[in-house]
Design an enzyme around this catalytic site. Structure first.
Site, PDB file in Angstrom:
ATOM      1  N   HIS A 172      -9.957  52.496  29.582  1.00 48.47           N
ATOM      2  CA  HIS A 172      -8.650  52.617  28.932  1.00 48.47           C
ATOM      3  C   HIS A 172      -8.583  51.698  27.712  1.00 48.47           C
ATOM      4  O   HIS A 172      -9.407  50.800  27.551  1.00 48.47           O
ATOM      5  CB  HIS A 172      -7.514  52.251  29.898  1.00 48.47           C
ATOM      6  CG  HIS A 172      -7.224  53.338  30.890  1.00 48.47           C
ATOM      7  ND1 HIS A 172      -7.926  53.459  32.069  1.00 48.47           N
ATOM      8  CD2 HIS A 172      -6.334  54.360  30.875  1.00 48.47           C
ATOM      9  CE1 HIS A 172      -7.466  54.509  32.742  1.00 48.47           C
ATOM     10  NE2 HIS A 172      -6.494  55.077  32.034  1.00 48.47           N
ATOM     11  N   LYS A 190      -4.075  47.844  28.004  1.00 49.47           N
ATOM     12  CA  LYS A 190      -3.752  48.083  29.430  1.00 49.47           C
ATOM     13  C   LYS A 190      -3.877  46.782  30.225  1.00 49.47           C
ATOM     14  O   LYS A 190      -4.850  46.047  30.080  1.00 49.47           O
ATOM     15  CB  LYS A 190      -4.681  49.159  30.008  1.00 49.47           C
ATOM     16  CG  LYS A 190      -4.274  49.575  31.410  1.00 49.47           C
ATOM     17  CD  LYS A 190      -4.928  50.883  31.822  1.00 49.47           C
ATOM     18  CE  LYS A 190      -4.595  51.269  33.246  1.00 49.47           C
ATOM     19  NZ  LYS A 190      -3.168  51.545  33.466  1.00 49.47           N
TER      20      LYS A 190
END
Ligand code: NAD
Length: 258
Positions: free
Chosen positions: A144, A148
């Protein structure tokens, strides 16, 4: 009659996309709510609170914050609007309130509204049931964007739960997240997780079953958060046709026979 969709969290990243996807689906955009002073998209009717939004909507699509779950549950049940919940991070008590509300209105609750991710979960469970746990090592790798804050991702955990369900075990009992240093040999039946972070990756997930003589993997890549908005509007159109009950994106996709 065209469906009236209201959006809770209408000024948010998902809320703005939900406005576009509601219009693209040909539904009526009833309006939205957000926090005081939020920058609401142009042309969207802003309601004073969730009760007023629910009264003007057939379905409320809700991508806000976990703290809203219980007040929203009460308001939607009182106004008898269907509820599509996209918000993540709900506590066990919040989830109990959601389940209780589903006794009087149709409720859709999914941690991920991407059709592809839900298909991967369904396949993961079937694959895990077919491949013996002591012969095929299950590993989940996700990547990600650099912003994040949690790992593994909720979607990776969902994939792990699907593998665990296929094997008839609890994920908590077999989960191994991250490896560093002298870890010892891999435990038979473990479900491993590895998380990469970098750039602006929306969400990449790969589930690998590694046997001694073959590897089987299934991957999903999300390129745009819009996939969640399109899926949530699709779920809203679907759930309005149903009676009271708690539904998931798996039901929308016909993966549960619901
Ligand atoms: P965001 O912060 O950009 O948007 C949330 C919006 O909700 C904000 O505009 C905020 O002001 C508003 N809000 C917060 N509390 C509120 C309240 N009490 N009343 C009214 N409005 C309120 O966040 P986002 O990226 O749009 O994500 C929102 C939620 O959706 C998060 O929980 C996120 O994890 C989840 N999400 C779920 C999926 C899925 O497929 N289920 C996909 C993406 C995001």
């Amino acid at each position: 009659m065209r469906l009236r969709i209201g959006i809770a969290g209408v000024a948010g990243r998902m809320g703005r996309m939900l406005v576009e996807e509601t219009r693209a689906a040909g539904a009526i955009l009833a309006g939205g709510i957000d926090r005081p002073g939020a920058d609401v998209p142009e042309g969207v009717t802003l309601f004073a609170d969730i009760a007023a939004l629910a009264a003007a909507s057939d379905v409320v699509i809700d991508f806000t914050h976990a703290s809203t779950a219980r007040p929203h549950a009460a308001a939607l049940a009182a106004k008898q609007a269907a509820w599509v919940i996209g918000t993540t991070g709900l506590s066990a008590e919040d989830e109990q309130a959601v389940a209780a509300t589903a006794k009087s209105i149709p409720v859709m609750y999914a941690p991920n509204y991407s059709p592809g991710v839900n298909l991967v979960m369904a396949l993961a469970e079937r694959m895990a049931a077919a491949l013996p746990a002591d012969a095929y090592d299950a590993e989940i790798v996700e990547m990600h964007h650099r912003q994040k804050v949690d790992a593994p991702s909720g979607t990776a955990l969902g994939m792990g739960r699907a593998v665990a369900a296929g094997r008839g075990v609890k994920l908590d009992d077999v989960m191994q997240s991250g490896r560093d240093g002298h870890t010892g040999a891999r435990a038979a039946g473990a479900i491993g997780f590895a998380a990469l972070r970098g750039g602006q990756v929306v969400g990449d997930h790969t589930l690998l079953f590694a046997g001694a003589t073959e590897h089987i993997s299934i991957s999903h890549q999300a390129f745009d958060r819009r996939v969640f908005a399109t899926g949530a509007v699709r779920a809203g159109l679907w759930v309005r046709q149903r009676g009271p009950g708690l539904y998931s994106m798996m039901d929308v996709l016909g993966l549960t026979g619901g």
